[in-house]
Write an enzyme that holds these catalytic residues in place. Sequence first.
Site, short mmCIF file in Angstrom:
data_model
loop_
_atom_site.label_atom_id
_atom_site.label_comp_id
_atom_site.label_asym_id
_atom_site.label_seq_id
_atom_site.Cartn_x
_atom_site.Cartn_y
_atom_site.Cartn_z
N LYS A 1 0.97 -1.37 -0.15
CA LYS A 1 0.17 0.12 0.02
C LYS A 1 0.81 1.21 0.03
O LYS A 1 0.62 2.29 -0.70
CB LYS A 1 -0.97 -0.06 1.34
N ASP B 1 -10.20 2.75 2.45
CA ASP B 1 -10.16 1.64 3.60
C ASP B 1 -11.17 2.50 4.59
O ASP B 1 -12.00 1.95 5.43
CB ASP B 1 -8.89 1.44 4.26
P1 NDP Z 1 0.12 -3.34 10.31
O1 NDP Z 1 0.96 -4.52 10.10
O2 NDP Z 1 0.42 -1.91 9.62
O3 NDP Z 1 -0.33 -2.73 12.10
C1 NDP Z 1 -0.41 -3.87 12.86
C2 NDP Z 1 -0.72 -3.24 14.18
O4 NDP Z 1 -1.30 -3.93 14.91
C3 NDP Z 1 0.54 -2.51 14.82
O5 NDP Z 1 0.01 -1.22 15.45
C4 NDP Z 1 1.08 -3.52 15.87
O6 NDP Z 1 1.60 -3.00 17.05
C5 NDP Z 1 -0.37 -4.07 16.23
N1 NDP Z 1 -0.22 -5.56 16.46
C6 NDP Z 1 0.21 -6.61 15.51
N2 NDP Z 1 0.09 -7.78 16.48
C7 NDP Z 1 -0.41 -7.58 17.67
C8 NDP Z 1 -0.57 -8.33 18.74
N3 NDP Z 1 -0.50 -9.55 18.82
N4 NDP Z 1 -1.10 -7.78 19.98
C9 NDP Z 1 -1.28 -6.30 19.72
N5 NDP Z 1 -0.97 -5.48 18.76
C10 NDP Z 1 -0.69 -6.07 17.78
O7 NDP Z 1 -1.46 -3.91 9.88
P2 NDP Z 1 -2.62 -3.16 9.29
O8 NDP Z 1 -2.83 -1.90 10.02
O9 NDP Z 1 -2.58 -3.01 7.75
O10 NDP Z 1 -3.91 -4.19 9.50
C11 NDP Z 1 -4.34 -4.50 10.77
C12 NDP Z 1 -5.58 -5.37 10.74
O11 NDP Z 1 -6.59 -4.80 10.09
C13 NDP Z 1 -4.94 -6.53 9.75
O12 NDP Z 1 -5.78 -7.80 10.46
C14 NDP Z 1 -5.75 -6.48 8.52
O13 NDP Z 1 -6.20 -7.58 7.94
C15 NDP Z 1 -7.19 -5.68 8.83
N6 NDP Z 1 -7.62 -4.85 7.96
C16 NDP Z 1 -8.89 -5.21 7.58
C17 NDP Z 1 -9.71 -4.48 6.54
C18 NDP Z 1 -10.99 -4.77 5.93
O14 NDP Z 1 -11.33 -4.23 5.10
N7 NDP Z 1 -11.68 -5.70 6.70
C19 NDP Z 1 -8.79 -3.38 5.88
C20 NDP Z 1 -7.42 -2.85 6.19
C21 NDP Z 1 -6.83 -3.62 7.32
P3 NDP Z 1 3.15 -2.54 16.76
O15 NDP Z 1 3.31 -1.14 16.17
O16 NDP Z 1 3.65 -2.60 18.31
O17 NDP Z 1 3.88 -3.71 16.09
#
Ligand code: NDP
Length: 285
Positions: free
Chosen positions: A66, A105
């Site tokens: 993205k 999104d």
């Molecule tokens: P990113 O990888 O950019 O960010 C992930 C975030 O989640 C970070 O802030 C990370 O924290 C945190 N994180 C990851 N694993 C854990 C955990 N086990 N416990 C707590 N915090 C955690 O991902 P995205 O933001 O792109 O996507 C997030 C979710 O949203 C995904 O599941 C994705 O599939 C979903 N999504 C769904 C959409 C839809 O249309 N339904 C559209 C876009 C996304 P840290 O910064 O500390 O690493």
Amino acid sequence: MPQRYAVIGNPIEHSRSPLIHQAFARQLGIDLSYEKLWAPIDGFEEAVNAFREAGGRGMNVTVPFKLEAYDLAARRSERAERALAANTLVFPESTDEPIFADNTDGVGLVNDLAFHGLKLEGKRVLILGAGGATRGVLAPLLGQNPQEILVANRNPERAYGLVEEFSDAAGECRLSGCPLEGIEDSLFDLIINATPASLTAQLPPLPDTLVGARTVAYDMAYGAEATIFMQWAEERGARQTLDGLGMLVEQAAESFSLWHGQRPDTAPVRDLLRDDIQQAAAETD
Ligand code: NDP
């Protein structure tokens, strides 16, 4: 010849975007092909250019491309500029004209909340996670005039960074950040799980006191069954729990409108997608 579209990502096999866009196209009598396109991690631009040169008119972009999609486009929507990321590319017919990038999104989430009758004005909202998805939805959520948005993240620096970056869009809304373990002990109207934790059956460390009878819990992840986060909220008496399937369909509807100038009805496509996910799960059981 049908118009050619695709979703590009790595991995991409799991994507249900073709099913969604083909259902929209059938509904509106549009002749299109929509395929899944896998690109190597270091081969995004090459894959996009090859698809465009072969007659492609647009693309959806998913993980991990993205940010690259945003960089590749010479013209961008305001919401893509805000998110610094794009999930939709438009290729003008003439290859002399630049690629246009959008990010649907955030509006997808807001439209899904509206589909379920949720109004955010004056409400307290908690967002778990400060990654790309949170970045994409923050401005559209702030546009709904909530009373407060708290962004809680495992790495709190990322939450603080987002809060600072979006402070100019906050208006009257109290926008703040904190570590996941530091969420204040009080009720929220809407809790959005924007982490992928549910996909590995993990639950962020959350106090029980966040959820009450007026709370809606929204997990951006989705699957055949309620996610672990939805179950956690339900057990604590949440008013409603929702998964991200509706957001997926709504962001696709916005991309579709951009490409074809016509807005599909999302309700039957939600049902179709839910059935497809449940059938796929039943087949792997
Ligand atoms: P990113 O990888 O950019 O960010 C992930 C975030 O989640 C970070 O802030 C990370 O924290 C945190 N994180 C990851 N694993 C854990 C955990 N086990 N416990 C707590 N915090 C955690 O991902 P995205 O933001 O792109 O996507 C997030 C979710 O949203 C995904 O599941 C994705 O599939 C979903 N999504 C769904 C959409 C839809 O249309 N339904 C559209 C876009 C996304 P840290 O910064 O500390 O690493």
